[in-house]
Write an enzyme that holds these catalytic residues in place. Structure first.
Site, short mmCIF file in Angstrom:
data_model
loop_
_atom_site.label_atom_id
_atom_site.label_comp_id
_atom_site.label_asym_id
_atom_site.label_seq_id
_atom_site.Cartn_x
_atom_site.Cartn_y
_atom_site.Cartn_z
N LYS A 279 0.80 -1.22 0.00
CA LYS A 279 0.00 0.00 0.00
C LYS A 279 0.84 1.28 0.00
CE LYS A 279 -4.02 -2.06 2.28
NZ LYS A 279 -5.00 -1.91 3.38
N ASP B 129 -9.89 2.40 1.54
CA ASP B 129 -9.94 1.98 2.94
C ASP B 129 -10.59 3.07 3.79
OD1 ASP B 129 -8.81 -0.54 2.69
OD2 ASP B 129 -6.77 0.19 2.97
#
Length: 274
Positions: A63, A99
């Site tokens: 990420k 997210d």
């Protein structure tokens, strides 16, 4: 079109289940793979994508390392320093962090729309998302409990400044003093927060634990016993995946309920076969 989730290890990722359920509900004959990929292989993999690819999902440990490889990045990616989504469009890799959307939607579903005091357990990419969620909830100050406070300051300090939250990073040993916050978000891997379970004192407030398996975690179980509202990681996971589907397919109404049903069934099957 084809898509995939990249990460390492990737064996039990639920992303294929979620996205395939969405494609079926939307009537799309698209494919979705799970591909083991480490940071050192990421650049070469991205460089080989062709116009049959609609996008990618990214899990740990990619990420953060993917951000410099993007052609364009959303404001959320810039602020958090992490991307979990790539949309492939006209040969460009466009990065997004769904997210944050998943976390705030899961909190909202449970009735948490504001928070004055927030404690974050952990200091990785998900902790950055938690700080951004705190900001979305109107919190301008947060406490981060880190197992490695020095490393956390190097990473989370700049991210918190970009997000607009004043953050106090404290050592793991201080955790008992900060569990009474209005909202506690555990952004830790399985087992890492178990030792904190006996430390909850009876009080109001909310715990969001980003884990969904095993569930409930010892931390979540103890928090519920102590009177906290508890939110698990599965709704967050499904909401963030639904947002990925919306971005990558351009379908404005992703089938959240179908995806949640598929995810719940997959988790139940994993629990009964392991």
């Amino acid at each position: 079109m084809q898509l995939a989730v990249l990460g390492s290890p990737i064996g039990q990722a639920l992303s294929p289940v979620l996205h395939r359920a969405a494609f079926q509900a939307l009537g799309l004959d698209w494919t979705y793979h799970a591909i083991d990929c480490t940071p050192d292989r990421l650049a070469s993999f991205l460089g080989e994508l062709d116009d049959t690819w609609a996008g990618l999902s990214l899990t740990m440990p990619l990420k953060q390392s993917v951000v410099p490889l993007l052609d364009r990045a959303s404001d959320t990616v810039v602020r958090t320093g992490a991307a979990n989504t790539i949309v492939v469009s006209d040969g460009q890799l466009i990065g997004e962090n769904t997210d944050l959307y998943g976390m705030t939607q899961a909190l909202s579903d449970a009735g948490v729309t504001t928070a004055c005091g927030v404690t974050v357990l952990g200091a990785g990419a998900t902790a950055c998302t938690a700080l951004a969620a705190a900001h979305e909830l109107g919190c301008d100050r947060a406490t981060v409990i880190a197992r490695n406070a020095g490393r956390a300051r190097q990473f989370l300090g700049p991210a918190a400044e970009r997000i607009g939250v004043k953050v106090r990073i404290t050592p793991w040993t201080t955790a008992p003093a900060h569990l009474e916050a209005e909202l506690v978000i555990s952004a830790l891997p399985p087992g890492a927060a178990d030792e904190l379970a006996p430390l909850w004192k009876p009080a109001a407030g909310t715990l969001m634990d980003v884990l969904y398996r095993p569930w409930p975690t010892p931390l979540a179980q103890a928090a519920a016993t102590a009177g906290r509202r508890v939110i698990g990681g599965l709704p967050m996971l499904v909401h963030q995946a639904a947002r990925q589907v919306e971005l990558q397919t351009k379908c404005p109404r992703p089938p959240y309920e179908d995806m949640l049903t598929a995810a719940s069934a997959a988790v139940h099957q994993l629990d009964t076969t392991t």
